[in-house]
Design an enzyme around this catalytic site. Sequence first.
Site, short mmCIF file in Angstrom:
data_model
loop_
_atom_site.label_atom_id
_atom_site.label_comp_id
_atom_site.label_asym_id
_atom_site.label_seq_id
_atom_site.Cartn_x
_atom_site.Cartn_y
_atom_site.Cartn_z
N CYS A 381 0.83 -1.20 0.00
CA CYS A 381 0.00 0.00 0.00
C CYS A 381 0.87 1.26 0.00
CB CYS A 381 -0.96 -0.04 1.19
SG CYS A 381 -2.32 1.15 1.08
N HIS A 515 -3.66 -5.00 0.38
CA HIS A 515 -3.13 -5.55 1.64
C HIS A 515 -3.23 -7.07 1.63
CE1 HIS A 515 -2.57 -1.84 4.04
NE2 HIS A 515 -3.51 -1.36 3.23
N GLU A 517 -1.78 -9.19 3.39
CA GLU A 517 -1.70 -9.79 4.72
C GLU A 517 -3.09 -10.10 5.28
OE1 GLU A 517 -1.54 -5.26 5.58
OE2 GLU A 517 -1.01 -6.67 3.98
#
Length: 543
Positions: A381, A515, A517
Amino acid sequence: MARFIFITGGVVSSLGKGLAGAALASLLQARGYKVRMRKLDPYINVDPGTMNPYEHGECYVTDDGAETDLDLGHYERFTGVASKQTDNVTTGRIYQTVIRKERRGDYLGATVQVIPHITNAIKEFATSDIEDEDFVLVEIGGTVGDIESLPFMEAIRQLGYELRNDAIFIHLTLIPYIAAAGELKTKPTQHSVKELRSIGIQPDILLCRSEQPIPDGQRAKIGQFCNVPTEAVIPALDVRTIYEVPLSYHKEGFDVQVLKAFGITDAPEPDLSTWEDIVDRVLHPEGEVNIAVVGKYIELQDAYKSLTESLYHGGIAHKVKVNIDWMESEVFEKEDTDIASRMQGIHAILVPGGFGERGAEGKIKAVQYAREHKIPFFGICYGMQMAVIEGCRHLAGLPNAGTSEFGSSDPNVVGLMTEWTRGNETETRSAEGDLGGTMRLGSYPCDLLEGTKAYEIYGAKQVQERHRHRYEVNIAYRDILENVGYKFSGLSPQGDLPEIVEIPEHPWFIGVQFHPELKSKPFDPHPLFKSFVKAALDKSRLV
């Protein structure tokens, strides 16, 4: 009909209700049941989207664009069940809903009160959007006795009565060990349960956090004072890795007591082989790598909770230990900082997401060091945006390149998004609008360019990834950057929003606008983290 499990906490905060609930859900899953998890948060913010990470930790984002509590990340990582907008609510959102109804006249002139209007709204939220789940686990944030959580406690008390045999209460408490006395103390738990019972909730199971084994005599004493069977007083001891929690709880009979409380005696035995393999990989690594995370909220690592776990997932995939070296990005902005010395022994560098100008120049220097020294680099990001700015400044002849997030630059290679497409609809935003809920949020498709590193990693032409950002790399600088060695390997389906940027000639240099994750699991590591840790491992073998 779904059975409801309400999870409350007592004595002190941060005992791990979210982790406990997630572990229990995984145990029920291992027996073949379908589960759903929810969080009721007592704070007055509508959601954590505008909260400083130091206040609340990570803001977790769902596929459908909800900004939620970080506990929903635990839920997804342990169960693999994607959370929704309807799985997290706050006091602020509940009151917002009720007040809107009052303004419309929905209450037909009645006096709007906490009971029944607020509690009814909470109950409606807790029981809505249920499909064919066998169990719905509902965590209530905060600690029993908090003034903020009282409406939620009253709502679940009412639900416990209304649902009768289809609802149970689990209370998580602390059994402190007093070293000077050499003994465990049960009084805090007794008082916590007394407080809970005073508002009409009798726990069916007590989950007791402790640093020391709890003797049977102590368990019996707790059960006697708290009106809970001794076998339903479950020790929750510290473990070597959070992914050992399901195994530990099963060993203590937690899932058995939950099923017993519902009168279920014929449940199949759980298949825990996946968790056993994960724990074995964590506890018996065959190597290790050192990864630097250059961020701005490193004093509170909960701000990067999903990121941390995703790096560990990458390590699990390759059976290596991932050592994370947290580095404050502002340090690299000081003239006397020797970056080379600070990066000694580092096998890969990651620059995570964030907001604001503070620490930005330090992140850019970390990107430059990774690029010039051929160290595997992962920008997420904001980290991707800093990577693009770094390339423009030092390779593309644009020394003043920057982002409009910090004011006017010449040029602004990163700018505020004012319009984008979600499905068949166009969403618009303005710089003067509210901050809350106005970012590009949730899952969006990304088209991958064949022959690139990103395409090789994913092995697909299109992927879905979750976003949370307000600024975007300007596609107009694509040719300029590609002429100096970058490759825009992932774009939005319309081709106007850069999603992935990489450097093909670099061992591993990838920046992503989304993102990743948020979608990684210990039993299903995200492809990018899996590949990134492998690149770090390869680098470690060259040193």
